[in-house]
Design a protein around this motif. Structure first.
Motif, mmCIF file in Angstrom:
data_model
loop_
_atom_site.group_PDB
_atom_site.id
_atom_site.type_symbol
_atom_site.label_atom_id
_atom_site.label_comp_id
_atom_site.label_asym_id
_atom_site.label_seq_id
_atom_site.Cartn_x
_atom_site.Cartn_y
_atom_site.Cartn_z
ATOM 1 N N ALA A 169 54.973 38.305 41.903
ATOM 2 C CA ALA A 169 54.325 37.719 43.080
ATOM 3 C C ALA A 169 53.768 36.338 42.726
ATOM 4 N N TRP A 170 53.098 36.270 41.573
ATOM 5 C CA TRP A 170 52.389 35.050 41.212
ATOM 6 C C TRP A 170 53.351 33.923 40.856
ATOM 7 N N ARG A 171 54.456 34.277 40.132
ATOM 8 C CA ARG A 171 55.311 33.218 39.608
ATOM 9 C C ARG A 171 56.538 32.936 40.454
ATOM 10 N N ILE A 172 56.924 33.895 41.293
ATOM 11 C CA ILE A 172 58.123 33.666 42.102
ATOM 12 C C ILE A 172 57.795 33.596 43.591
ATOM 13 N N THR A 173 57.219 34.673 44.116
ATOM 14 C CA THR A 173 57.040 34.749 45.569
ATOM 15 C C THR A 173 56.086 33.680 46.079
ATOM 16 N N LEU A 174 54.933 33.567 45.429
ATOM 17 C CA LEU A 174 53.941 32.606 45.921
ATOM 18 C C LEU A 174 54.475 31.181 45.950
ATOM 19 N N PRO A 175 55.038 30.683 44.855
ATOM 20 C CA PRO A 175 55.545 29.311 44.915
ATOM 21 C C PRO A 175 56.596 29.132 45.998
ATOM 22 N N LEU A 176 57.469 30.148 46.153
ATOM 23 C CA LEU A 176 58.488 30.020 47.187
ATOM 24 C C LEU A 176 57.868 30.008 48.579
ATOM 25 N N ALA A 177 56.781 30.740 48.740
ATOM 26 C CA ALA A 177 56.167 30.840 50.067
ATOM 27 C C ALA A 177 55.210 29.684 50.338
ATOM 28 N N MET A 178 54.989 28.832 49.336
ATOM 29 C CA MET A 178 53.909 27.844 49.450
ATOM 30 C C MET A 178 53.936 26.994 50.732
ATOM 31 N N PRO A 179 55.089 26.442 51.140
ATOM 32 C CA PRO A 179 55.046 25.662 52.388
ATOM 33 C C PRO A 179 54.533 26.497 53.555
ATOM 34 N N GLY A 180 54.946 27.762 53.597
ATOM 35 C CA GLY A 180 54.471 28.641 54.660
ATOM 36 C C GLY A 180 52.983 28.881 54.556
ATOM 37 N N ILE A 181 52.496 29.043 53.333
ATOM 38 C CA ILE A 181 51.061 29.282 53.152
ATOM 39 C C ILE A 181 50.256 28.082 53.615
ATOM 40 N N ILE A 182 50.739 26.899 53.269
ATOM 41 C CA ILE A 182 50.012 25.694 53.696
ATOM 42 C C ILE A 182 50.019 25.585 55.217
ATOM 43 N N ALA A 183 51.199 25.809 55.811
ATOM 44 C CA ALA A 183 51.273 25.721 57.273
ATOM 45 C C ALA A 183 50.351 26.751 57.907
ATOM 46 N N SER A 184 50.317 27.938 57.343
ATOM 47 C CA SER A 184 49.468 28.984 57.898
ATOM 48 C C SER A 184 47.990 28.598 57.795
ATOM 49 N N LEU A 185 47.595 28.058 56.638
ATOM 50 C CA LEU A 185 46.197 27.638 56.487
ATOM 51 C C LEU A 185 45.843 26.577 57.522
ATOM 52 N N LEU A 186 46.731 25.613 57.685
ATOM 53 C CA LEU A 186 46.441 24.520 58.621
ATOM 54 C C LEU A 186 46.307 25.039 60.047
ATOM 55 N N LEU A 187 47.265 25.894 60.451
ATOM 56 C CA LEU A 187 47.231 26.367 61.840
ATOM 57 C C LEU A 187 46.029 27.277 62.090
ATOM 58 N N CYS A 188 45.753 28.178 61.148
ATOM 59 C CA CYS A 188 44.606 29.065 61.341
ATOM 60 C C CYS A 188 43.315 28.247 61.415
ATOM 61 N N PHE A 189 43.262 27.202 60.599
ATOM 62 C CA PHE A 189 42.080 26.340 60.641
ATOM 63 C C PHE A 189 41.899 25.761 62.046
ATOM 64 N N ILE A 190 42.965 25.237 62.610
ATOM 65 C CA ILE A 190 42.841 24.628 63.947
ATOM 66 C C ILE A 190 42.442 25.669 64.982
ATOM 67 N N VAL A 191 43.083 26.819 64.910
ATOM 68 C CA VAL A 191 42.793 27.844 65.926
ATOM 69 C C VAL A 191 41.304 28.190 65.902
ATOM 70 N N SER A 192 40.780 28.413 64.716
ATOM 71 C CA SER A 192 39.376 28.803 64.622
ATOM 72 C C SER A 192 38.448 27.639 64.963
ATOM 73 N N PHE A 193 38.799 26.467 64.489
ATOM 74 C CA PHE A 193 37.937 25.290 64.664
ATOM 75 C C PHE A 193 37.723 24.980 66.135
ATOM 76 N N ASP A 194 38.699 25.303 66.960
ATOM 77 C CA ASP A 194 38.648 24.891 68.357
ATOM 78 C C ASP A 194 38.393 26.063 69.298
ATOM 79 N N GLU A 195 38.039 27.227 68.755
ATOM 80 C CA GLU A 195 37.951 28.427 69.586
ATOM 81 C C GLU A 195 36.601 28.469 70.314
ATOM 82 N N PHE A 196 36.632 28.737 71.608
ATOM 83 C CA PHE A 196 35.381 28.705 72.358
ATOM 84 C C PHE A 196 34.888 30.078 72.821
ATOM 85 N N MET A 197 35.745 30.847 73.489
ATOM 86 C CA MET A 197 35.271 32.035 74.192
ATOM 87 C C MET A 197 34.670 33.088 73.253
#
Lengths: 372, 274, 316
Positions: free
Chosen positions: B187-215
């Motif tokens: 997981a640490w040496r193969i899967t994570l590095p391969l998934a890294m672009p997805g992880i970054i995109a996920s962090l960015l999108l989740c950040f926006i969703v939470s940052f702008d959430e009102f209700m």
């Protein structure tokens, strides 16, 4: 059993609390929550649930003269949502509803009665405001002390509809000449009450089904002329100042703000009747702060100085009569408060609409807005 | 890249003019609505209307005096970072399960994880409030908002990471297992590095969703508001609009600066390594 | 085999401390079902605990009769019947609108986002991370402020109208830019753009470049390579972002209430209004269930299509 919908919806009856605790005990969540209850036992800070800009130091200065710790404020953005929030189990000590919402807070058993004898500034409150006791309990209990108020009328551009300066009527919002240049406030009261006043309803705050039907026809006719339904004052002021619209349902503060920036607008006090809104304070049932703190806070906000601050900074009327003499006549004139007696006499004080009628009004408002 | 060294170097050299123009157009589309904020934030008129009147910095001065708003901003940043990280971790585990193993009742689980998206936010807000207050009796705070934000961001993280992990070469992971790495090492040496672009995109999108959430934040906030709540409260007062524009401009400005600086540092470091 | 037997293996000498997983039977340890459930457990527990109460009570309340406080609770089908009654025309129409507007939005978002993600993935080689973050920065700005800007852009004296007037294309400002379904779609499309760009980029980025080279070597033109290799391989990203955007946009109520005018109000507005102003939680719950069912059906239909398509391709 308390059959209040929301509370039993998300509260107690269908899933008992014990049930839930059992379910959660395995996750170890309950243990954490009991600790937090203990921590908040000593010296509780006063918690005030109020609108933005109602939390300024100048507004509760006398409170700070008596107590070292300032109240903590949580921000209220809409009456309906505030009611839903308190009903779902949030218990601040003090809340700031608008007058016509108070009966619903009371109906939901969310408020505690206020003993005005404990308020030294109560006698300075304008008499018409003191005399009306919205949502009075069976023994005349009072659940609401009025604080700031304003009028509901029409703000219009003098260059577009000068003829209405001498003919103040709600009919300006039905004038075909202003097609596409009209904005209304997105609230059932704001669309339906003016229509009811034009239709000559007997009591605009308790419309019969026939009257509602007439009102519906009027609103459908009006819909063809409406550019948009506004939700914030900034939105409607912006549209009036850019010339996107020429006439709008608005408050006297809307007018005063535009006037200060030299937009050529006038404020129309409709002859059919001018509804008045009032924001005030109520004590929330289940608020855990010391009783003395609550009353000191209510007394502080009712002071004449606070009222003067509200008039000159927020453009809102004060419930304290003395406040008006502490503000310059120019400001009073700009806000239309120079004729205070007349407003007190002819103003249409907002009343709570009976629940069943209110539901019909909301439904009608939604239908109109969605094109039905 | 190693498979096609020639064409890679050729492509690497320069972005064709037409593509640069297209990218510029996209930047214009994305930034169009927000570049107006700095413009009006320096204009001496509380209404955001053309024509502009006069240059002023007074809204920025007002902003620096407004501690409450800065606190709200800080609260939102904290919540958004925490929920982005937690949701991405949980979402990654789910994505791994869904793409690497034969999950029993897969559709059921998939539905459960999508549930937070489908439920109307006002219903979610009111029910979570009564859950926290009436069942758990926890006081409202940034924690309660954060917990709610994790639930709504999990589906975002999960969907992005599933898309990333789906159909990428399983053989790499299998090879690493054959080489004697245990599951964690793989997981640490193969899967994570391969998934890294997805992880970054996920962090960015989740950040926006939470940052702008009102209700949800409205129902679950105690005396410490998040930025959207604070702003929505002030919207009632037209006078405070320019100050909010000034704040928006500052966020825009500082985030662009921060991104530029980190990237410059990163480039410098990688050059040094070469 | 039970766990006790594993621990006390007869004759075996323990070479290291027993790990947590050692107490489990080996066939569990290696079973897909067990490992996947273990991986999903944290997220599942979190969501289940947080949302179990709301979903179950939501369904329960949708069958409740609207009664005055103090009256006994009664259950009824009338809330659902009201959805299909003549007076329920508003619910049905708004529900359709709440599927139609998000559909338009989703299509628009994907069409706009795909080329951008494609260029980022295949033609931009430097500063990729910078580009990704640049894409998200506009959305760090509060929605309320972006909304204010949109009003300035689309307004009667706004940017678009002024620009067109300056070009001499129009002599009257265009009024249809605001307060209708189109305005809602424009604003929603912009709001959700980043939620398509990033997932699509992510799934394009993972495509093995040697596939593309191989296809080229086999004599395919760039367009054919795109249609036969790139597009199919990027579809997981396209679908996941489409589902996200569609579902979230269907529940939106702020954008429609600010930009929708009469033709753009959506069912989210009605749910909020029923729940708060009208104080009719049972009806609000019934409408919510109605919306949720509709969304589930649409999402399932899309998933089914995707699955069929995948199967069809595999058979090719």
């Amino acid at each position: 059993m308390r059959a209040d919908d929301l509370k039993s919806l998300f509260g107690g009856k269908d899933l008992t609390r014990r049930h839930f605790h059992k379910l959660l005990a395995s996750a170890g969540i309950v243990a954490a929550s009991t600790r937090s209850r203990l921590a908040s036992a000593d010296q509780k800070q006063l918690e005030v649930f109020t609108w933005a800009n109602y939390d300024q130091k100048e507004q509760y200065a006398p409170y700070m003269a008596k107590h070292q710790q300032a109240p903590s404020f949580s921000i209220l953005t809409e009456n309906d949502q505030a009611r839903a929030k308190i009903r779902s189990g949030y218990h601040p000590d003090v809340v700031t509803p608008t007058e016509n919402y108070v009966p619903f807070f009371v109906k939901d058993d969310l408020l505690a009665p206020i003993d005005t004898a404990k308020l030294s500034n109560w006698n300075q409150v304008l008499k018409p405001l003191r005399d009306q006791n919205v949502a009075a309990g069976p023994n005349g209990e009072r659940y609401f002390v009025p604080w700031v108020w304003g009028t509901n009328g029409v703000v219009f551009r003098k260059d577009a509809a000068p003829e209405y300066a001498d003919n103040p009527t709600w009919n300006i919002l039905w004038d075909p000449k202003l097609k596409g240049k009209i904005a209304l406030r997105d609230a059932p009261n704001a669309t339906i009450i003016p229509a009811a006043l034009i239709a000559g309803a007997k009591d605009p705050y308790d419309l019969t089904d026939d009257e509602l039907k007439t009102v519906g026809e009027l609103l459908r006719k009006q819909r063809e002329l409406v550019r948009f339904y506004w939700t914030t004052e900034a939105e409607v002021q912006q549209a009036l100042s850019s010339g996107e619209i020429d006439a709008a349902y608005g408050w006297n503060s809307t007018y005063a703000g535009l006037k200060e920036r030299n937009v050529p607008v006038d404020y129309l006090v409709p002859k059919e009747g001018m509804p008045i809104w009032i924001d005030g304070f109520s004590l929330v049932k289940g608020g855990t702060a010391d009783e003395q703190l609550k009353y000191d806070y209510l007394d502080a906000v009712l002071s004449a100085e606070t009222g003067a601050f509200n008039i000159s900074k927020l453009y809102y009327g004060s419930s304290n009569e003395k406040s008006f003499s502490m503000v310059s006549p120019e400001i009073l004139e700009r806000l239309g408060f120079d004729k205070l007696d007349q407003i007190m006499k002819h103003g249409l004080w907002a009343k709570a609409v009976p629940q069943a009628t209110l539901r019909k009004m909301v439904a009608l408002h939604n239908r109109i807005k969605s094109g039905f | 890249m190693s498979a096609t060294p020639m064409s890679a170097t050729v492509r690497r050299s320069r972005l064709p003019l037409i593509l640069s123009l297209i990218l510029a157009f996209y930047v214009l589309v994305l930034y169009g609505p927000v570049v107006l904020l700095p413009v009006f934030s320096f204009n001496d008129n509380i209404y955001a209307v053309f024509p502009l009147t006069q240059f002023t910095t007074k809204w920025y001065q007002e902003l620096t005096g407004n501690q409450a708003m800065l606190f709200a901003l800080w609260a939102s940043i904290k919540i958004a970072m925490a929920s982005a990280i937690i949701a991405t971790i949980l979402g990654f585990l789910v994505a791994k399960a869904m793409t690497r193993y034969r999950v029993p009742a897969k559709n059921f689980f998939y539905g459960i994880f999508m549930l937070p998206l489908i439920l109307p936010t006002i219903i979610k807000g009111a029910s979570l409030l009564s859950f926290f207050r009436q069942y758990l009796d926890v006081p409202l705070s940034l924690w309660t908002i954060g917990a709610a934000h994790v639930t709504v961001t999990i589906p975002f993280a999960m969907l992005i990471l599933i898309a990333r992990l789906e159909s990428f070469d399983r053989s790499l992971e299998e090879a690493s297992a054959d080489l004697g790495m245990n599951a964690w090492e793989t997981a640490w040496r193969i899967t994570l590095p391969l998934a890294m672009p997805g992880i970054i995109a996920s962090l960015l999108l989740c950040f926006i969703v939470s940052f702008d959430e009102f209700m949800l934040a409205f129902f679950l906030s105690g005396s410490q508001p998040t930025l959207p709540i604070y702003m929505f409260g002030l919207l009632r007062f037209p006078e405070s609009m320019p100050m909010m524009l000034a704040l928006g401009s500052c966020i825009l400005f500082f985030s662009i600066i921060a991104v530029t600086i980190t990237e410059m540092l990163r480039l410098k470091r990688s050059e040094a390594l070469l | 085999m039970t766990s006790a037997k594993v621990m006390a293996r007869p004759g075996g000498r323990p070479t290291r401390l027993a790990r947590l997983s050692d107490i489990l039977p080996p066939q569990w340890r290696r079973s897909d079902a067990f490992i996947s459930l273990l991986l999903m457990a944290p997220a599942f527990l979190f969501i289940a605990v947080m949302l179990f109460a709301s979903v179950s009570t939501l369904v329960l309340v949708s069958f409740r009769e609207l009664t005055d406080p103090g009256a006994p609770v009664a259950y009824t089908l009338s809330n659902y019947l009201a959805l299909f009654s003549p007076e329920g025309d508003i619910y049905r129409a708004l529900l359709l609108r709440s599927l139609w507007i998000p559909l338009l939005t989703t299509v628009a978002v994907i069409l706009v986002a795909y080329p951008f993600a494609y260029i980022l993935a295949f033609h931009v080689h430097r500063y990729k991370a910078v580009w990704l973050i640049l894409v998200t920065i506009p959305f760090w700005i509060s929605y309320f402020l972006r909304v204010a800007s949109w009003k300035v852009i689309l307004g009667e004296n706004g940017v678009v109208n002024s620009f067109l007037a300056w070009l001499g294309v129009i002599d009257h400002p265009l009024e249809f830019l605001l307060y209708n379904m189109g305005a809602v779609v424009i604003v929603l499309t912009h709001s959700w753009l980043v939620f398509a760009i990033l997932p699509i980029y992510v799934s394009l980025e993972k495509i093995d470049r040697s596939f593309l080279e191989a296809a080229k070597d086999l004599g395919d033109g760039s367009m054919q390579v795109f249609l036969r290799v790139t597009l199919p391989l990027s579809l997981p990203g396209v679908f996941s972002s489409a589902i996200l955007i569609f579902v979230r946009a269907a529940g939106d109520y702020v954008t429609p209430s600010l930009f929708g005018g009469i033709s753009g109000t959506m069912i989210g507005n009605l749910i909020v209004s029923l729940f708060t102003a009208e104080d009719n939680a049972p009806m609000a719950a019934a409408v919510s269930v109605f919306l949720m069912l509709a969304l589930v059906i649409v999402v399932c239909a899309v998933a089914l299509l995707y699955w069929l398509w995948k199967k069809w391709r595999a058979n090719l």
